[in-house]
Scaffold this active site. Structure first.
Site, mmCIF file in Angstrom:
data_model
loop_
_atom_site.group_PDB
_atom_site.id
_atom_site.type_symbol
_atom_site.label_atom_id
_atom_site.label_comp_id
_atom_site.label_asym_id
_atom_site.label_seq_id
_atom_site.Cartn_x
_atom_site.Cartn_y
_atom_site.Cartn_z
ATOM 1 N N CYS A 115 104.804 71.531 64.279
ATOM 2 C CA CYS A 115 103.791 72.547 64.596
ATOM 3 C C CYS A 115 103.072 72.247 65.907
ATOM 4 O O CYS A 115 102.426 73.123 66.469
ATOM 5 C CB CYS A 115 102.786 72.654 63.454
ATOM 6 S SG CYS A 115 103.570 72.983 61.874
ATOM 7 N N HIS A 255 96.156 75.544 65.478
ATOM 8 C CA HIS A 255 97.384 75.823 64.731
ATOM 9 C C HIS A 255 96.996 76.451 63.392
ATOM 10 O O HIS A 255 95.984 76.069 62.791
ATOM 11 C CB HIS A 255 98.178 74.533 64.517
ATOM 12 C CG HIS A 255 99.324 74.725 63.580
ATOM 13 N ND1 HIS A 255 100.281 75.690 63.809
ATOM 14 C CD2 HIS A 255 99.628 74.136 62.395
ATOM 15 C CE1 HIS A 255 101.144 75.664 62.811
ATOM 16 N NE2 HIS A 255 100.776 74.733 61.939
ATOM 17 N N ASN A 285 102.226 80.390 58.256
ATOM 18 C CA ASN A 285 102.434 79.264 59.164
ATOM 19 C C ASN A 285 103.807 79.390 59.827
ATOM 20 O O ASN A 285 104.824 79.154 59.184
ATOM 21 C CB ASN A 285 102.321 77.954 58.366
ATOM 22 C CG ASN A 285 102.537 76.717 59.233
ATOM 23 O OD1 ASN A 285 102.812 76.818 60.423
ATOM 24 N ND2 ASN A 285 102.422 75.548 58.620
HETATM 25 O O1 UT7 Z 1 101.648 72.947 59.682
HETATM 26 C C1 UT7 Z 1 101.568 71.795 58.909
HETATM 27 C C2 UT7 Z 1 102.302 72.081 57.654
HETATM 28 N N1 UT7 Z 1 101.642 72.255 56.437
HETATM 29 C C3 UT7 Z 1 100.327 72.267 56.147
HETATM 30 O O2 UT7 Z 1 99.476 72.148 56.965
HETATM 31 C C4 UT7 Z 1 99.948 72.431 54.709
HETATM 32 C C5 UT7 Z 1 98.789 71.548 54.323
HETATM 33 N N2 UT7 Z 1 98.456 71.641 52.909
HETATM 34 C C6 UT7 Z 1 97.965 72.755 52.358
HETATM 35 O O3 UT7 Z 1 97.779 73.780 53.002
HETATM 36 C C7 UT7 Z 1 97.554 72.705 50.895
HETATM 37 O O4 UT7 Z 1 97.619 71.373 50.444
HETATM 38 C C8 UT7 Z 1 98.441 73.609 49.989
HETATM 39 C C9 UT7 Z 1 98.148 75.081 50.284
HETATM 40 C C10 UT7 Z 1 99.910 73.313 50.208
HETATM 41 C C11 UT7 Z 1 98.105 73.375 48.533
HETATM 42 O O5 UT7 Z 1 96.727 73.627 48.294
HETATM 43 P P1 UT7 Z 1 95.863 72.618 47.422
HETATM 44 O O6 UT7 Z 1 94.504 73.195 47.320
HETATM 45 O O7 UT7 Z 1 96.025 71.256 48.060
HETATM 46 O O8 UT7 Z 1 96.555 72.726 46.037
HETATM 47 P P2 UT7 Z 1 97.248 71.557 45.177
HETATM 48 O O9 UT7 Z 1 98.507 71.094 45.843
HETATM 49 O O10 UT7 Z 1 96.223 70.550 44.819
HETATM 50 O O11 UT7 Z 1 97.615 72.338 43.886
HETATM 51 C C12 UT7 Z 1 96.608 72.819 42.989
HETATM 52 C C13 UT7 Z 1 97.298 73.532 41.849
HETATM 53 C C14 UT7 Z 1 98.437 72.733 41.243
HETATM 54 O O12 UT7 Z 1 98.447 72.979 39.851
HETATM 55 P P3 UT7 Z 1 97.844 71.897 38.833
HETATM 56 O O13 UT7 Z 1 98.647 70.643 39.091
HETATM 57 O O14 UT7 Z 1 96.410 71.756 39.231
HETATM 58 O O15 UT7 Z 1 98.073 72.529 37.506
HETATM 59 C C15 UT7 Z 1 99.677 73.360 41.867
HETATM 60 O O16 UT7 Z 1 100.804 73.248 41.037
HETATM 61 O O17 UT7 Z 1 97.878 74.744 42.352
HETATM 62 C C16 UT7 Z 1 99.238 74.783 41.978
HETATM 63 N N3 UT7 Z 1 99.963 75.542 42.987
HETATM 64 C C17 UT7 Z 1 100.070 76.867 42.945
HETATM 65 N N4 UT7 Z 1 99.625 77.788 42.079
HETATM 66 C C18 UT7 Z 1 99.906 79.061 42.336
HETATM 67 C C19 UT7 Z 1 100.596 75.053 44.098
HETATM 68 N N5 UT7 Z 1 101.131 76.086 44.771
HETATM 69 C C20 UT7 Z 1 100.825 77.209 44.084
HETATM 70 C C21 UT7 Z 1 101.090 78.574 44.286
HETATM 71 N N6 UT7 Z 1 100.594 79.463 43.388
HETATM 72 N N7 UT7 Z 1 101.790 79.026 45.345
#
Ligand code: UT7
Length: 328
Positions: A115, A255, A285
């Site tokens: 990125c 970004h 993204n």
């Molecule tokens: O350009 C660089 C590349 N990438 C990034 O910059 C991404 C950086 N990271 C992020 O943007 C965030 O960490 C995410 C958007 C990927 C995830 O958000 P989060 O607030 O960190 O969520 P999490 O991973 O802690 O997940 C929370 C819950 C989990 O369920 P449990 O374990 O609490 O029951 C996940 O399984 O949300 C669940 N979850 C979803 N639920 C519905 C993860 N993805 C989804 C989804 N829809 N798409």
């Protein structure tokens, strides 16, 4: 002090026409529009057709940037393509892009910095102009993320989109170009965001395909945490080199991976919301394409133009990070 003196002669972007909404994704994986909007700020993203490769988008963006600059693509001295989703392992996507533009002779190379790729590429192009080596260079960030995403993994497939954005830079006698810059990398985090298979470390095999090793593997929380810290400190370092503070910024283009990352970065830098240019809701993204598409749309919206101080900052796979203070 001017770090790299150049003028942005034109900008352009290429976005595939197909829009995929959060509701569309909710039919594929266990997710919802409200979760995606709340956690990421993304409402829809563009997805390329099966027969569209990264070079098709790169060529489209360069063509438009050249038209905007009032030049023919054949007048370029070189083109640099920033991408993590190349057409092929070799040759470079830049060479495929040349072929699609029907041009040849000038140098063509790819930059792989995730990125941060567009900022890395512009930094290199700026130094080529400053050294007098080149007169007109196209820099493009182009990605077809949809072809490396695991469409059964809800934690990644909702985040990414396809697109390309380009700038054409040329020499100027005015005080424009890069006023301050900062870039860096930390390979200790290489496995936090990567595509495990398809290279020499893990060549393609039936097993790698079966185990979905050709798609994005990401430790989201780790990426999130590092992204906020590095994007803010890279912007601060570039501002310091320019002898400026955040008060001097006209338009802030971070970004755009997640609205929460952008928001936390903005707060750390104490920049008011009105100065942030955001396109994430419509495109998700797009990795290296995000910043140049935002720059192009910022120009078309009248937010970015001659004399404006534009700060870009990025973070991505590697980890890599990079920031520019630009005088447009
Ligand atoms: O350009 C660089 C590349 N990438 C990034 O910059 C991404 C950086 N990271 C992020 O943007 C965030 O960490 C995410 C958007 C990927 C995830 O958000 P989060 O607030 O960190 O969520 P999490 O991973 O802690 O997940 C929370 C819950 C989990 O369920 P449990 O374990 O609490 O029951 C996940 O399984 O949300 C669940 N979850 C979803 N639920 C519905 C993860 N993805 C989804 C989804 N829809 N798409």
């Amino acid at each position: 002090m001017m770090i790299h003196q150049f003028q942005i002669l034109g900008t352009g972007s290429a976005l595939p026409p197909r829009r995929v909404t959060n509701d569309d994704l909710a039919k594929l994986v266990d997710t919802s529009d409200s979760w995606i909007v709340e956690r990421t700020g993304i409402r829809e993203r563009r997805v390329a057709a099966d027969d569209v490769a990264t070079s098709d988008l790169a060529a489209g963006a360069i063509r438009r940037a050249c038209t905007d600059a009032g030049i023919e693509p054949g007048e370029l001295d070189g083109l640099i393509v920033a991408t993590s989703t190349p057409d092929t392992v070799f040759p470079s996507t830049a060479c495929w892009t040349q072929q699609k533009l029907g041009i040849s002779g000038m140098f063509a190379l790819d930059i792989s910095a995730g990125c941060s790729g567009f900022v890395y590429a512009l930094e290199l192009a700026g130094s080529l102009l400053t050294s007098g080596r080149c007169k007109k260079v196209a820099v493009v960030g182009a990605e077809v993320m949809s072809k490396v995403v695991d469409w059964s993994d809800r934690s990644t497939c909702v985040l990414f989109g396809d697109g390309a954005g380009a700038v054409v830079i040329g020499p100027t006698s005015e005080a424009r170009g890069v006023l301050g810059a900062h870039w860096g990398a930390d390979g200790a985090h290489a496995r936090s965001l990567y595509q495990p298979a398809g290279g020499t470390a893990m060549p393609a095999s039936e097993q790698t395909v079966r185990e979905r090793k050709h798609s994005v593997h990401m430790q989201g929380k780790n990426v999130f945490r590092h992204a906020v810290g590095q994007m803010a400190s890279a912007a601060q370092a570039a501002l310091q080199e320019a002898g400026m503070t955040t008060d001097d910024i006209d338009v802030f283009v971070p970004h755009q991976a997640n609205l929460r990352i952008m928001e936390a970065t903005r707060q750390r830098l104490q920049i008011d919301n009105q100065r942030v240019f955001s396109i994430i809701a419509r495109y998700g993204n797009m990795s290296a394409a995000t910043i140049p598409v935002a720059l192009d749309e910022g120009c078309r919206a009248g937010r970015i133009g001659p004399g404006k101080v534009v700060v870009t900052t990025a973070f991505g796979t590697g980890y890599t990070w990079a920031a520019h203070v630009l005088r447009w």
